[in-house]
Design a protein around this motif. Structure first.
Motif, PDB file in Angstrom:
ATOM      1  N   ARG A 102       0.819  -1.217   0.000  1.00  0.00           N
ATOM      2  CA  ARG A 102       0.000   0.000   0.000  1.00  0.00           C
ATOM      3  C   ARG A 102       0.853   1.267   0.000  1.00  0.00           C
ATOM      4  O   ARG A 102       0.330   2.375  -0.025  1.00  0.00           O
ATOM      5  CB  ARG A 102      -0.940  -0.008   1.212  1.00  0.00           C
ATOM      6  CG  ARG A 102      -2.008  -1.085   1.127  1.00  0.00           C
ATOM      7  CD  ARG A 102      -2.824  -1.210   2.406  1.00  0.00           C
ATOM      8  NE  ARG A 102      -3.584   0.002   2.729  1.00  0.00           N
ATOM      9  CZ  ARG A 102      -4.407   0.096   3.775  1.00  0.00           C
ATOM     10  NH1 ARG A 102      -4.591  -0.977   4.566  1.00  0.00           N
ATOM     11  NH2 ARG A 102      -5.058   1.219   4.002  1.00  0.00           N
ATOM     12  N   ALA A 129       1.965   9.722  -1.335  1.00  0.00           N
ATOM     13  CA  ALA A 129       0.505   9.597  -1.312  1.00  0.00           C
ATOM     14  C   ALA A 129       0.047   8.816  -0.092  1.00  0.00           C
ATOM     15  O   ALA A 129      -0.966   9.157   0.539  1.00  0.00           O
ATOM     16  CB  ALA A 129       0.019   8.915  -2.592  1.00  0.00           C
ATOM     17  N   ALA A 130       0.783   7.765   0.258  1.00  0.00           N
ATOM     18  CA  ALA A 130       0.424   6.968   1.441  1.00  0.00           C
ATOM     19  C   ALA A 130       0.538   7.794   2.715  1.00  0.00           C
ATOM     20  O   ALA A 130      -0.291   7.658   3.628  1.00  0.00           O
ATOM     21  CB  ALA A 130       1.325   5.738   1.528  1.00  0.00           C
ATOM     22  N   ARG A 154       0.189  11.115   2.921  1.00  0.00           N
ATOM     23  CA  ARG A 154      -0.917  12.085   2.957  1.00  0.00           C
ATOM     24  C   ARG A 154      -2.217  11.428   3.389  1.00  0.00           C
ATOM     25  O   ARG A 154      -3.068  12.063   4.021  1.00  0.00           O
ATOM     26  CB  ARG A 154      -1.089  12.704   1.556  1.00  0.00           C
ATOM     27  CG  ARG A 154       0.009  13.665   1.160  1.00  0.00           C
ATOM     28  CD  ARG A 154      -0.385  14.468  -0.079  1.00  0.00           C
ATOM     29  NE  ARG A 154      -0.605  13.615  -1.239  1.00  0.00           N
ATOM     30  CZ  ARG A 154       0.357  13.245  -2.096  1.00  0.00           C
ATOM     31  NH1 ARG A 154       1.602  13.653  -1.907  1.00  0.00           N
ATOM     32  NH2 ARG A 154       0.066  12.494  -3.144  1.00  0.00           N
ATOM     33  N   ASP A 155      -2.355  10.157   3.098  1.00  0.00           N
ATOM     34  CA  ASP A 155      -3.603   9.433   3.373  1.00  0.00           C
ATOM     35  C   ASP A 155      -3.545   8.652   4.685  1.00  0.00           C
ATOM     36  O   ASP A 155      -4.518   8.028   5.075  1.00  0.00           O
ATOM     37  CB  ASP A 155      -3.863   8.470   2.204  1.00  0.00           C
ATOM     38  CG  ASP A 155      -5.300   7.966   2.163  1.00  0.00           C
ATOM     39  OD1 ASP A 155      -6.218   8.765   2.389  1.00  0.00           O
ATOM     40  OD2 ASP A 155      -5.487   6.760   1.921  1.00  0.00           O
ATOM     41  N   PHE A 156      -2.404   8.690   5.362  1.00  0.00           N
ATOM     42  CA  PHE A 156      -2.146   7.782   6.492  1.00  0.00           C
ATOM     43  C   PHE A 156      -3.190   7.916   7.592  1.00  0.00           C
ATOM     44  O   PHE A 156      -3.721   6.916   8.093  1.00  0.00           O
ATOM     45  CB  PHE A 156      -0.745   8.051   7.054  1.00  0.00           C
ATOM     46  CG  PHE A 156      -0.272   6.994   8.013  1.00  0.00           C
ATOM     47  CD1 PHE A 156       0.381   5.870   7.564  1.00  0.00           C
ATOM     48  CD2 PHE A 156      -0.481   7.134   9.389  1.00  0.00           C
ATOM     49  CE1 PHE A 156       0.821   4.890   8.452  1.00  0.00           C
ATOM     50  CE2 PHE A 156      -0.051   6.171  10.275  1.00  0.00           C
ATOM     51  CZ  PHE A 156       0.607   5.042   9.806  1.00  0.00           C
ATOM     52  N   THR A 157      -3.492   9.125   8.010  1.00  0.00           N
ATOM     53  CA  THR A 157      -4.401   9.307   9.152  1.00  0.00           C
ATOM     54  C   THR A 157      -5.839   8.915   8.823  1.00  0.00           C
ATOM     55  O   THR A 157      -6.652   8.738   9.745  1.00  0.00           O
ATOM     56  CB  THR A 157      -4.374  10.767   9.639  1.00  0.00           C
ATOM     57  OG1 THR A 157      -4.701  11.638   8.546  1.00  0.00           O
ATOM     58  CG2 THR A 157      -3.006  11.125  10.186  1.00  0.00           C
ATOM     59  N   HIS A 158      -6.166   8.768   7.551  1.00  0.00           N
ATOM     60  CA  HIS A 158      -7.542   8.410   7.163  1.00  0.00           C
ATOM     61  C   HIS A 158      -7.858   6.945   7.419  1.00  0.00           C
ATOM     62  O   HIS A 158      -9.005   6.523   7.265  1.00  0.00           O
ATOM     63  CB  HIS A 158      -7.778   8.718   5.682  1.00  0.00           C
ATOM     64  CG  HIS A 158      -7.626  10.165   5.348  1.00  0.00           C
ATOM     65  ND1 HIS A 158      -7.259  10.617   4.103  1.00  0.00           N
ATOM     66  CD2 HIS A 158      -7.787  11.279   6.112  1.00  0.00           C
ATOM     67  CE1 HIS A 158      -7.197  11.937   4.110  1.00  0.00           C
ATOM     68  NE2 HIS A 158      -7.522  12.360   5.319  1.00  0.00           N
ATOM     69  N   HIS A 159      -6.843   6.160   7.824  1.00  0.00           N
ATOM     70  CA  HIS A 159      -7.044   4.719   8.007  1.00  0.00           C
ATOM     71  C   HIS A 159      -6.665   4.244   9.416  1.00  0.00           C
ATOM     72  O   HIS A 159      -6.501   3.058   9.633  1.00  0.00           O
ATOM     73  CB  HIS A 159      -6.220   3.944   6.964  1.00  0.00           C
ATOM     74  CG  HIS A 159      -6.498   4.349   5.557  1.00  0.00           C
ATOM     75  ND1 HIS A 159      -7.630   3.950   4.875  1.00  0.00           N
ATOM     76  CD2 HIS A 159      -5.804   5.142   4.709  1.00  0.00           C
ATOM     77  CE1 HIS A 159      -7.612   4.462   3.656  1.00  0.00           C
ATOM     78  NE2 HIS A 159      -6.521   5.197   3.531  1.00  0.00           N
ATOM     79  N   THR A 203     -13.026   2.989   9.432  1.00  0.00           N
ATOM     80  CA  THR A 203     -12.706   3.747   8.232  1.00  0.00           C
ATOM     81  C   THR A 203     -12.406   2.770   7.098  1.00  0.00           C
ATOM     82  O   THR A 203     -12.155   1.589   7.337  1.00  0.00           O
ATOM     83  CB  THR A 203     -11.483   4.648   8.475  1.00  0.00           C
ATOM     84  OG1 THR A 203     -10.400   3.835   8.942  1.00  0.00           O
ATOM     85  CG2 THR A 203     -11.790   5.722   9.498  1.00  0.00           C
ATOM     86  N   TRP A 209      -5.787   0.491   8.965  1.00  0.00           N
ATOM     87  CA  TRP A 209      -4.478  -0.124   9.110  1.00  0.00           C
ATOM     88  C   TRP A 209      -4.525  -1.244  10.152  1.00  0.00           C
ATOM     89  O   TRP A 209      -5.267  -1.143  11.135  1.00  0.00           O
ATOM     90  CB  TRP A 209      -3.452   0.893   9.572  1.00  0.00           C
ATOM     91  CG  TRP A 209      -3.168   2.044   8.672  1.00  0.00           C
ATOM     92  CD1 TRP A 209      -3.340   3.366   8.963  1.00  0.00           C
ATOM     93  CD2 TRP A 209      -2.628   2.000   7.341  1.00  0.00           C
ATOM     94  NE1 TRP A 209      -2.948   4.155   7.905  1.00  0.00           N
ATOM     95  CE2 TRP A 209      -2.499   3.335   6.890  1.00  0.00           C
ATOM     96  CE3 TRP A 209      -2.248   0.956   6.491  1.00  0.00           C
ATOM     97  CZ2 TRP A 209      -1.998   3.663   5.633  1.00  0.00           C
ATOM     98  CZ3 TRP A 209      -1.748   1.280   5.236  1.00  0.00           C
ATOM     99  CH2 TRP A 209      -1.624   2.608   4.812  1.00  0.00           C
ATOM    100  N   GLY A 241       2.825  15.404   4.230  1.00  0.00           N
ATOM    101  CA  GLY A 241       1.387  15.313   4.435  1.00  0.00           C
ATOM    102  C   GLY A 241       0.926  14.580   5.671  1.00  0.00           C
ATOM    103  O   GLY A 241      -0.285  14.452   5.900  1.00  0.00           O
TER     104      GLY A 241
END
Length: 446
Positions: free
Chosen positions: A125, A131-132, A134-139, A144, A148, A312
């Motif tokens: 992933r 990109a990972a 920037r998106d880390f806290t969304h998982h 959600t 993770w 990010g």
């Protein structure tokens, strides 16, 4: 006997109290788990299974233990300092590898970091690292999309990125990851010795060496990412110690860089600021003389946070979401009233009864600081800072169980207290026996 070895009775009392703490934690934990199923560990207070076994590493582990007990104190006393450090690292590597291989290659090394909650499960992933991030806290929070696994959610992303970079370098898979954690994790003992020599004196470092090498904690260093975290944190402290005693701005900047990385490997390791503060206090005269040391340290400490922030990832948001995730899972069920003291029993098991006696002696040094040798006072302050950081972590309630692994970075700084003990071979024997029993009677988790 008491005249020949002053304080021996008190040492034995401290060791006995530590052993009693472990026994009570086992008995009370067994009752709570059987009656209420709220501890979520099968062999409380450890995250482990009762599974007596032998393995490929058994003979090697026994041989390393016997060699260190028989020759460790003498070799540590006589070997030139530049030879002692690689010897300590090599022995720690042999000790950790042999203990890991008691469980076999797959269960003890290659499979440790590939289970469903571990870092290697998400390497795919991170094909686009920015990109990972920037998106880390969304998982992080459960519920959600594609949350993770536990360890990835529970740590800042530098931990995961480490294994992603290993994979990119052609060292993918559990075998390489386990070997990396063992090899790097074993360097923590060298960092501790470097710091003790710089802040206290060489004699104390030499006396501590066999105990830091033959630590029961090696059962969990091989192979867990927390062993790697312990090494990074230990070198941050060691370089800071070299900076404040030698005045090198390069050491100061390097220490800051590693302190910053430490905070992005594990949220809880921000508490290493307590140990860092103790180092600065011991070297305060040099820091006052050369204020640039502190500025370079702070500049170095900003590098990793700036890089991850620009990429990010928001550390504070990550921690806030982690608290939510923690209480969504078993952390919200495990009883604080048990773990707040049973965690300390886990600490006894990773540091050994000798460390309990050593901590008593360190406390005694601080109690007579007007008459104690200056080197011993500085040494005891370093150990006390590590113990304080561990106790803060304990009281926080964010480490209920599994602290035999999570607190490895703090444990490494308690072990040197054994340098204050007389009759080191007797205490080393107790340390070795504990480690061998733990590794052969239990199958430890994670």
């Amino acid at each position: 006997m008491r005249d020949r070895w002053p304080g021996l009775r008190a040492d034995l009392s401290a060791a006995a109290a530590a052993a009693l703490l472990v026994l009570v934690a086992v008995l009370v934990g067994r009752h709570l788990q059987d009656a209420y199923r709220t501890l979520f560990v099968h062999w409380p207070p450890l995250f482990a299974e009762w599974e007596p076994h032998l393995g490929p590493g058994t003979a090697a582990a026994a041989a390393v233990a016997a060699a260190v007990v028989a020759y460790g104190p003498a070799v540590a006393e006589r070997l030139p300092w530049r030879g002692l450090l690689p010897a300590a690292w090599g022995t720690a590597v042999a000790w950790t590898w042999s203990l890991a291989l008691v469980d076999g290659w797959q269960r003890g090394v290659a499979g440790r970091l590939t289970s469903r909650n571990e870092y290697l499960t998400v390497v795919g992933r991170f094909h686009d690292i920015p990109a990972a991030l920037r998106d880390f806290t969304h998982h992080i929070v459960s519920g959600t999309p594609e949350p993770w696994p536990a360890h990835i959610a529970g740590h800042p992303p530098a931990a995961t990125v480490t294994f992603v970079l290993l994979d990119r370098a052609g060292l993918g898979g559990g075998g390489w990851a386990g070997a990396f954690c063992i090899t790097v994790g074993a360097t923590a003992c060298v960092a501790v010795l470097v710091a003790v020599r710089a802040l206290a004196d060489e004699s104390l470092a030499r006396r501590a060496a066999p105990f830091v090498v033959l630590a029961p904690a090696a059962v969990w260093v091989g192979a867990s990412a927390d062993g790697y975290f312990a090494a990074v944190a230990a070198w941050a402290v060691a370089l800071l110690a070299l900076a404040v005693t030698g005045g090198s701005v390069a050491w100061a900047a390097g220490s800051g860089l590693l302190f910053g990385l430490t905070c992005y490997l594990s949220y809880g390791l921000t508490l290493f600021a307590v140990i860092g503060a103790a180092v600065l206090a011991v070297g305060r005269r040099r820091v006052r003389e050369r204020p640039g040391l502190l500025l370079l340290f702070l500049a170095g400490a900003a590098v990793v946070p700036v890089v991850f922030t620009l990429a990010g990832f928001d550390w504070w948001e990550g921690y806030r979401l982690l608290v939510t995730r923690y209480y969504q899972g078993v952390g919200g069920t495990r009883p604080y009233g048990y773990w707040v003291w049973a965690n300390l029993a886990c600490t006894v098991l990773i540091t050994g009864l000798a460390t309990a006696a050593g901590l008593r002696r360190a406390g005694a040094v601080l109690g007579r600081r007007r008459t104690a040798p200056a080197a011993e006072i500085r040494f005891a302050l370093l150990v006390a800072a590590a113990l304080s950081a561990l106790l803060i972590a304990d009281l926080s309630g964010m480490s209920k169980a599994e602290t035999e692994r999570i607190w490895l970075p703090f444990a490494m700084w308690l072990l040197p207290a054994c340098a204050l003990l007389p009759r080191p071979r007797i205490w080393l024997t107790a340390q070795a026996v504990l480690a061998l029993l733990l590794n052969h009677l239990l199958f430890t988790g994670w």
